[in-house]
Design a protein around this motif. Structure first.
Motif, PDB file in Angstrom:
ATOM      1  N   PRO A  20      54.221 -11.386 -41.328  1.00 36.12           N
ATOM      2  CA  PRO A  20      53.048 -11.290 -42.294  1.00 36.12           C
ATOM      3  C   PRO A  20      51.967 -10.939 -41.487  1.00 36.12           C
ATOM      4  N   ARG A  21      51.271  -9.880 -42.054  1.00 37.31           N
ATOM      5  CA  ARG A  21      50.070  -9.357 -40.906  1.00 37.31           C
ATOM      6  C   ARG A  21      48.754  -9.625 -41.251  1.00 37.31           C
ATOM      7  N   SER A  22      48.618 -10.595 -41.868  1.00 35.05           N
ATOM      8  CA  SER A  22      47.335 -11.253 -42.499  1.00 35.05           C
ATOM      9  C   SER A  22      46.627 -11.959 -41.625  1.00 35.05           C
ATOM     10  N   GLY A  23      46.857 -12.194 -40.183  1.00 35.02           N
ATOM     11  CA  GLY A  23      46.408 -12.922 -39.372  1.00 35.02           C
ATOM     12  C   GLY A  23      47.100 -14.401 -39.374  1.00 35.02           C
ATOM     13  N   LYS A  24      47.982 -14.732 -40.167  1.00 31.02           N
ATOM     14  CA  LYS A  24      48.500 -15.855 -40.155  1.00 31.02           C
ATOM     15  C   LYS A  24      49.427 -16.303 -38.831  1.00 31.02           C
ATOM     16  N   ILE A  25      49.276 -17.536 -38.329  1.00 28.13           N
ATOM     17  CA  ILE A  25      49.961 -17.683 -37.192  1.00 28.13           C
ATOM     18  C   ILE A  25      51.450 -18.011 -37.525  1.00 28.13           C
ATOM     19  N   ILE A  26      52.084 -17.426 -36.312  1.00 29.45           N
ATOM     20  CA  ILE A  26      53.587 -17.489 -36.713  1.00 29.45           C
ATOM     21  C   ILE A  26      54.278 -17.901 -35.262  1.00 29.45           C
ATOM     22  N   LYS A  33      61.170 -14.297 -22.745  1.00 29.08           N
ATOM     23  CA  LYS A  33      60.024 -15.481 -22.783  1.00 29.08           C
ATOM     24  C   LYS A  33      60.254 -16.639 -23.670  1.00 29.08           C
ATOM     25  N   ILE A  34      59.861 -17.645 -23.370  1.00 27.87           N
ATOM     26  CA  ILE A  34      59.841 -18.824 -24.321  1.00 27.87           C
ATOM     27  C   ILE A  34      59.119 -18.542 -25.627  1.00 27.87           C
ATOM     28  N   PRO A  35      59.830 -18.998 -26.766  1.00 28.28           N
ATOM     29  CA  PRO A  35      58.912 -18.843 -28.246  1.00 28.28           C
ATOM     30  C   PRO A  35      57.519 -19.169 -27.734  1.00 28.28           C
ATOM     31  N   TYR A  36      56.797 -18.507 -28.609  1.00 24.42           N
ATOM     32  CA  TYR A  36      55.285 -18.649 -28.513  1.00 24.42           C
ATOM     33  C   TYR A  36      54.704 -18.562 -29.862  1.00 24.42           C
ATOM     34  N   ILE A  37      53.404 -18.805 -30.113  1.00 28.61           N
ATOM     35  CA  ILE A  37      52.514 -18.467 -31.391  1.00 28.61           C
ATOM     36  C   ILE A  37      51.769 -17.419 -31.041  1.00 28.61           C
ATOM     37  N   CYS A  38      51.577 -17.013 -32.224  1.00 24.68           N
ATOM     38  CA  CYS A  38      50.731 -15.402 -32.166  1.00 24.68           C
ATOM     39  C   CYS A  38      50.378 -15.239 -33.600  1.00 24.68           C
ATOM     40  N   GLY A  43      45.626  -5.234 -36.516  1.00 20.45           N
ATOM     41  CA  GLY A  43      47.069  -4.532 -36.123  1.00 20.45           C
ATOM     42  C   GLY A  43      47.886  -4.561 -34.906  1.00 20.45           C
ATOM     43  N   GLN A  44      47.447  -5.536 -34.031  1.00 20.35           N
ATOM     44  CA  GLN A  44      48.178  -5.693 -32.609  1.00 20.35           C
ATOM     45  C   GLN A  44      48.434  -7.361 -32.649  1.00 20.35           C
ATOM     46  N   TRP A  45      49.690  -7.621 -32.114  1.00 17.32           N
ATOM     47  CA  TRP A  45      50.191  -8.906 -31.954  1.00 17.32           C
ATOM     48  C   TRP A  45      49.535  -9.458 -30.755  1.00 17.32           C
ATOM     49  N   ARG A  46      48.853 -10.786 -30.900  1.00 17.24           N
ATOM     50  CA  ARG A  46      48.167 -11.511 -29.849  1.00 17.24           C
ATOM     51  C   ARG A  46      48.585 -12.721 -29.763  1.00 17.24           C
ATOM     52  N   THR A  56      46.015 -12.543 -25.889  1.00 16.11           N
ATOM     53  CA  THR A  56      46.936 -11.578 -24.859  1.00 16.11           C
ATOM     54  C   THR A  56      47.691 -10.743 -26.037  1.00 16.11           C
ATOM     55  N   LEU A  57      47.930  -9.500 -25.513  1.00 20.51           N
ATOM     56  CA  LEU A  57      48.727  -8.691 -26.388  1.00 20.51           C
ATOM     57  C   LEU A  57      50.163  -8.936 -26.009  1.00 20.51           C
ATOM     58  N   VAL A  58      50.935  -9.024 -27.121  1.00 18.99           N
ATOM     59  CA  VAL A  58      52.300  -9.357 -26.882  1.00 18.99           C
ATOM     60  C   VAL A  58      53.004  -8.197 -27.656  1.00 18.99           C
ATOM     61  N   ALA A  59      54.339  -8.565 -27.356  1.00 17.42           N
ATOM     62  CA  ALA A  59      55.421  -7.279 -28.342  1.00 17.42           C
ATOM     63  C   ALA A  59      56.656  -8.369 -28.796  1.00 17.42           C
ATOM     64  N   PRO A  60      56.447  -9.212 -29.598  1.00 17.40           N
ATOM     65  CA  PRO A  60      57.533  -9.786 -30.035  1.00 17.40           C
ATOM     66  C   PRO A  60      58.497  -9.050 -30.806  1.00 17.40           C
ATOM     67  N   THR A  61      59.664  -9.570 -30.727  1.00 17.73           N
ATOM     68  CA  THR A  61      60.845  -8.782 -31.590  1.00 17.73           C
ATOM     69  C   THR A  61      61.183  -9.575 -32.880  1.00 17.73           C
ATOM     70  N   HIS A  62      60.986 -11.094 -32.870  1.00 16.82           N
ATOM     71  CA  HIS A  62      61.534 -11.734 -34.002  1.00 16.82           C
ATOM     72  C   HIS A  62      60.307 -12.832 -34.314  1.00 16.82           C
ATOM     73  N   TRP A  63      60.580 -13.405 -35.676  1.00 21.61           N
ATOM     74  CA  TRP A  63      59.442 -14.466 -35.620  1.00 21.61           C
ATOM     75  C   TRP A  63      60.211 -15.308 -36.907  1.00 21.61           C
ATOM     76  N   MET A  64      59.275 -16.572 -36.844  1.00 20.77           N
ATOM     77  CA  MET A  64      59.700 -17.455 -37.980  1.00 20.77           C
ATOM     78  C   MET A  64      58.444 -18.236 -38.327  1.00 20.77           C
ATOM     79  N   PRO A  65      58.298 -18.740 -39.622  1.00 20.21           N
ATOM     80  CA  PRO A  65      57.127 -19.504 -39.603  1.00 20.21           C
ATOM     81  C   PRO A  65      56.875 -20.918 -39.014  1.00 20.21           C
ATOM     82  N   LEU A  66      55.635 -21.319 -38.730  1.00 21.59           N
ATOM     83  CA  LEU A  66      55.548 -22.428 -37.978  1.00 21.59           C
ATOM     84  C   LEU A  66      56.049 -23.781 -38.705  1.00 21.59           C
ATOM     85  N   PRO A  67      56.843 -24.651 -38.097  1.00 20.50           N
ATOM     86  CA  PRO A  67      57.093 -25.915 -38.949  1.00 20.50           C
ATOM     87  C   PRO A  67      56.129 -26.717 -39.587  1.00 20.50           C
TER      88      PRO A  67
END
Length: 79
Positions: A20-26, A33-38, A43-46, A56-67
């Motif tokens: 999701p690109r709506s500002g939702k935390i994932i 790197k260890i998994p992190y929230i962003c 338009g940029q992953w932070r 912090t600008l980051v470049a994740p490759t995968h995501w999942m919803p927060l539990p």
């Protein structure tokens, strides 16, 4: 017993392109790197944390919803 396949999919790492690109935390994953929230910020992953005041600008490759948060017990305690 019936298994909800939508629930199973939500618990798996998914390509960042469908996040999701709506500002939702994932919860995010990036090689090395260890998994992190962003979240997507303009338009940029932070990523962010309580220790770092700056996003912090980051470049994740995968995501999942927060539990979901822990459920409260009848005594008001978290499990």
């Amino acid at each position: 017993m019936t298994i909800d396949t939508k629930e199973l999919e939500a618990d798996r790492w998914q390509p960042i392109e469908i996040a999701p690109r709506s500002g939702k935390i994932i919860l995010a994953w990036q090689t090395g790197k260890i998994p992190y929230i962003c979240a997507d910020v303009k338009g940029q992953w932070r990523s962010f944390s309580n220790e770092e005041p700056e996003l912090t600008l980051v470049a994740p490759t995968h995501w999942m919803p927060l539990p979901s948060p822990p459920q409260a017990t009848d005594k008001g305690e978290k499990q």
